[in-house]
Design an enzyme around this catalytic site. Structure first.
Site, PDB file in Angstrom:
ATOM      1  CG  ASN A  26       5.475   8.119   3.282  1.00 62.55           C
ATOM      2  OD1 ASN A  26       6.045   7.639   2.300  1.00 62.55           O
ATOM      3  ND2 ASN A  26       4.872   9.304   3.252  1.00 62.55           N
ATOM      4  CB  SER A  35       3.901  16.896  -1.357  1.00 63.63           C
ATOM      5  OG  SER A  35       2.962  16.019  -0.803  1.00 63.63           O
ATOM      6  CB  SER A  78      -1.538  16.301   1.321  1.00 59.11           C
ATOM      7  OG  SER A  78      -1.886  15.330   2.286  1.00 59.11           O
ATOM      8  CG  HIS A  98       3.542   8.029  -2.980  1.00 58.75           C
ATOM      9  ND1 HIS A  98       4.633   7.612  -2.243  1.00 58.75           N
ATOM     10  CD2 HIS A  98       3.039   9.116  -2.336  1.00 58.75           C
ATOM     11  CE1 HIS A  98       4.791   8.430  -1.216  1.00 58.75           C
ATOM     12  NE2 HIS A  98       3.842   9.340  -1.242  1.00 58.75           N
ATOM     13  CD  GLU A 118      10.127  14.263   0.893  1.00 61.59           C
ATOM     14  OE1 GLU A 118       9.726  15.345   1.323  1.00 61.59           O
ATOM     15  OE2 GLU A 118       9.390  13.422   0.348  1.00 61.59           O
ATOM     16  CE  LYS A 139     -10.212   7.372   1.942  1.00 60.27           C
ATOM     17  NZ  LYS A 139     -10.246   8.649   2.627  1.00 60.27           N
ATOM     18  CB  CYS A 158       7.003  10.951  -2.398  1.00 62.85           C
ATOM     19  SG  CYS A 158       6.835  11.250  -0.650  1.00 62.85           S
ATOM     20  CG  ASP A 206     -10.467   2.798  18.024  1.00 63.99           C
ATOM     21  OD1 ASP A 206      -9.770   1.771  18.190  1.00 63.99           O
ATOM     22  OD2 ASP A 206     -11.645   2.769  17.610  1.00 63.99           O
TER      23      ASP A 206
HETATM   24  P1  HMG Z   1      -6.116  11.574  10.433  1.00 66.79           P
HETATM   25  O1  HMG Z   1      -6.161  12.399  11.652  1.00 66.79           O
HETATM   26  O2  HMG Z   1      -5.753  10.140  10.624  1.00 66.79           O
HETATM   27  O3  HMG Z   1      -7.453  11.723   9.568  1.00 66.79           O
HETATM   28  O4  HMG Z   1      -5.080  12.157   9.459  1.00 66.79           O
HETATM   29  P2  HMG Z   1      -8.902  11.170   9.707  1.00 66.79           P
HETATM   30  O5  HMG Z   1      -9.518  11.651  10.986  1.00 66.79           O
HETATM   31  O6  HMG Z   1      -9.531  11.542   8.411  1.00 66.79           O
HETATM   32  O7  HMG Z   1      -8.797   9.577   9.801  1.00 66.79           O
HETATM   33  C1  HMG Z   1      -8.194   8.803   8.831  1.00 66.79           C
HETATM   34  C2  HMG Z   1      -9.104   7.618   8.493  1.00 66.79           C
HETATM   35  O8  HMG Z   1      -9.316   6.835   9.681  1.00 66.79           O
HETATM   36  C3  HMG Z   1     -10.504   8.041   8.005  1.00 66.79           C
HETATM   37  O9  HMG Z   1     -10.872   7.097   7.025  1.00 66.79           O
HETATM   38  C4  HMG Z   1     -11.360   7.826   9.251  1.00 66.79           C
HETATM   39  O10 HMG Z   1     -12.733   7.591   8.949  1.00 66.79           O
HETATM   40  C5  HMG Z   1     -10.715   6.593   9.833  1.00 66.79           C
HETATM   41  P3  HMG Z   1     -11.376   7.620   5.596  1.00 66.79           P
HETATM   42  O11 HMG Z   1     -12.530   8.488   5.857  1.00 66.79           O
HETATM   43  O12 HMG Z   1     -10.205   8.402   5.030  1.00 66.79           O
HETATM   44  O13 HMG Z   1     -11.671   6.392   4.836  1.00 66.79           O
HETATM   45  N1  HMG Z   1     -10.997   6.399  11.268  1.00 66.79           N
HETATM   46  C6  HMG Z   1     -11.233   5.208  11.815  1.00 66.79           C
HETATM   47  N2  HMG Z   1     -11.312   3.969  11.288  1.00 66.79           N
HETATM   48  C7  HMG Z   1     -11.565   2.928  12.138  1.00 66.79           C
HETATM   49  N3  HMG Z   1     -11.765   3.094  13.487  1.00 66.79           N
HETATM   50  C8  HMG Z   1     -11.717   4.311  14.046  1.00 66.79           C
HETATM   51  C9  HMG Z   1     -11.437   5.442  13.200  1.00 66.79           C
HETATM   52  N4  HMG Z   1     -11.328   6.775  13.429  1.00 66.79           N
HETATM   53  C10 HMG Z   1     -11.045   7.352  12.229  1.00 66.79           C
HETATM   54  N5  HMG Z   1     -11.932   4.454  15.367  1.00 66.79           N
HETATM   55  C11 HMG Z   1      -3.883  12.507   7.459  1.00 66.79           C
HETATM   56  C12 HMG Z   1      -4.938  11.666   8.130  1.00 66.79           C
HETATM   57  C13 HMG Z   1      -3.692  12.065   6.036  1.00 66.79           C
HETATM   58  C14 HMG Z   1      -4.322  13.962   7.457  1.00 66.79           C
HETATM   59  C15 HMG Z   1      -2.580  12.379   8.263  1.00 66.79           C
HETATM   60  O14 HMG Z   1      -2.195  11.019   8.352  1.00 66.79           O
HETATM   61  C16 HMG Z   1      -1.452  13.165   7.679  1.00 66.79           C
HETATM   62  O15 HMG Z   1      -1.356  14.368   7.834  1.00 66.79           O
HETATM   63  N6  HMG Z   1      -0.513  12.457   6.991  1.00 66.79           N
HETATM   64  C17 HMG Z   1       0.604  13.089   6.332  1.00 66.79           C
HETATM   65  C18 HMG Z   1       0.252  13.612   4.960  1.00 66.79           C
HETATM   66  C19 HMG Z   1      -0.061  12.502   3.987  1.00 66.79           C
HETATM   67  O16 HMG Z   1       0.327  11.363   4.159  1.00 66.79           O
HETATM   68  N7  HMG Z   1      -0.717  12.858   2.883  1.00 66.79           N
HETATM   69  C20 HMG Z   1      -0.997  11.901   1.830  1.00 66.79           C
HETATM   70  C21 HMG Z   1      -1.046  12.577   0.458  1.00 66.79           C
HETATM   71  S1  HMG Z   1       0.395  13.585   0.170  1.00 66.79           S
HETATM   72  C22 HMG Z   1       1.636  12.432  -0.288  1.00 66.79           C
HETATM   73  O17 HMG Z   1       1.353  11.311  -0.574  1.00 66.79           O
HETATM   74  C23 HMG Z   1       3.032  12.931  -0.288  1.00 66.79           C
HETATM   75  C24 HMG Z   1       3.855  12.564   0.939  1.00 66.79           C
HETATM   76  O18 HMG Z   1       4.272  11.217   0.861  1.00 66.79           O
HETATM   77  C25 HMG Z   1       5.050  13.513   1.055  1.00 66.79           C
HETATM   78  C26 HMG Z   1       5.955  13.706  -0.146  1.00 66.79           C
HETATM   79  O19 HMG Z   1       5.552  13.697  -1.301  1.00 66.79           O
HETATM   80  O20 HMG Z   1       7.120  13.976   0.124  1.00 66.79           O
HETATM   81  C27 HMG Z   1       3.077  12.710   2.218  1.00 66.79           C
END
Ligand code: HMG
Length: 390
Positions: free
Chosen positions: A276, A309, A201, A233, A79, A242, A111, A29
């Protein structure tokens, strides 16, 4: 003496993928990406664009010949390194023709590294007030086709010139950092894409924010009422939203809450269209805020939350300097509009494209249109970069 950001520049790759197209291709979606993650587009880098070309382009945009004579340190935080030994900063130093008696090196901690680089630059300028330090955060975020992280990929670099009497922001001496040894996102040397414990994460990000913010308040005596804006970030903007909600104090006036929310909305505008960019993403948020919020004024204090991370986080703040708006580029959105839109098939082709050397370690590349610097050749395993367009 005040020390801080005197100039700030940004570069991204010339190609863009619309996330509604990605959603269709992945049978997702589109609102999951536009509302669930608050993302619209992601920049996609061709093989001729890497952390060196992005970094050189971002810095080339802001540096004068006089700056190049004064810079005596080039720090590239990344990185997405292109060599285990030679620092990308050395290539950038050469491409920009910076005076030779400079220290050039790379820094890494996911990051977070650019935040440490800024603090090192601050200490250096404190000791040598005539010097300028070029800090560049440059990364290409690749998670993999069909992975949960795929919609959050991106590519870009933010270059910052650090000096005394800065013309954009002056740093305050209030940094509070936190380290916790966790495996939320990591990329071993043998892997081209990271391993990610996605939900874990996000918990680490939010808990690091909450605990570092509590410690910051305790040590400085400051509260949200002291800040015009908080920049985060931005792995994807929804997580930062959030974060904002987590630290919003219930006792804050509605007016203050509205101000912080409005400024947050301005700070995510570029990331929503770029994705990102790891180390640079906090500073892309800062740039977006400064270039899209005309009500900000000199003296306003801005808090910055850095998270990498692994994990290291830090909160610090900076104050806007009179005349800061003259050092910004208010046409940035138009430049993002000029990127070439890719089909999902073309994005996937670029994603999988790899260096294909002949037996002697040679390959010649054709730069993409609209690249300023490009990887043009690998000759006997040596990368060659060129300025291709102004
Ligand atoms: P995902 O599959 O998108 O997770 O993966 P989800 O199923 O929880 O959905 C995300 C949101 O979309 C949720 O909202 C759902 O409800 C909503 P929330 O509950 O969080 O408010 N949603 C919808 N909304 C509207 N219409 C719909 C619908 N369906 C679902 N139909 C995940 C999310 C973060 C796991 C993924 O994107 C990921 O693995 N990302 C990479 C890791 C990441 O970014 N982590 C962030 C923290 S770590 C960090 O910041 C360091 C980093 O930058 C690396 C570094 O430091 O080098 C990553």
């Amino acid at each position: 003496m005040t020390i801080g950001i005197d100039k700030i520049g940004f570069a991204t790759s010339p190609y863009v993928l619309r996330l509604e197209d990605l959603a269709t291709a992945r049978d997702t979606d589109p609102e999951k990406l536009s509302k669930g993650l608050l993302l619209k587009e992601q920049s996609v880098a061709p093989i001729t664009e890497d952390i060196v070309t992005l970094a050189a382009t971002a810095a080339d945009d802001i540096l004068t010949d006089e700056d190049k004579e004064a810079i005596d340190m080039v720090i590239l935080a990344t990185e997405s390194g292109i060599d285990q030994s030679k620092a990308a900063a050395v290539f950038v130093h050469g491409l920009l023709d910076i005076q030779p008696f400079a220290r050039s090196f790379e820094m890494k901690e996911a990051c977070y590294a650019a935040t440490a680089a800024l603090d090192y630059a601050k200490l250096h300028v404190e000791k040598f007030p005539q010097s300028k330090v070029l800090v560049i955060a440059s990364d290409i975020a690749k998670y993999g086709i069909g992975t949960p992280g795929e919609p959050t990929q991106g590519a870009g670099a933010v270059a910052m010139l650090i000096s005394h009497n800065p013309r954009i922001l002056s740093f305050n001496d209030d940094n509070v950092a936190q380290t916790r040894d966790v495996m939320d996102f990591w990329r071993p040397n043998y892997a081209t894409t990271p391993f990610v414990n996605g939900i874990y994460s996000t918990q680490q990000y939010l808990d690091s924010l909450k605990t570092t913010w509590a410690e910051y308040q305790k040590r400085t005596g400051l509260a949200l009422t002291d800040f015009a804006a908080v920049c985060f970030h931005l792995p994807y903007p929804k997580l930062a939203l959030k974060g904002l909600k987590k630290i919003l104090d219930k006792s804050l006036s509605e007016e203050k809450k509205d101000q912080l929310q409005y400024n947050f909305d301005q700070s995510i505008l570029y990331s929503q269209r770029v994705g990102n960019i790891y180390t640079g993403s906090l500073f892309l948020g800062l740039l977006s805020l400064l270039e899209n919020q005309p009500q900000l004024k000199a003296g306003d204090r801005i808090a910055l939350f850095s998270y990498g991370s692994g994990a290291v986080s830090e909160i610090f703040s900076a104050n806007l300097v009179p005349g800061f708006e003259q050092l910004l580029d208010h046409k940035r959105m138009e430049k993002l509009d000029q990127r070439t839109v890719l089909s999902v098939a073309d994005y996937e082709r670029l994603f999988y494209e790899e260096v294909d050397l002949d037996p002697s370690g040679n390959q010649v590349f054709e730069p993409a249109t609209h690249q300023t610097f490009a990887l043009t050749e690998i000759k006997e395993h040596q990368r060659t970069y060129q300025k291709v367009e102004k």
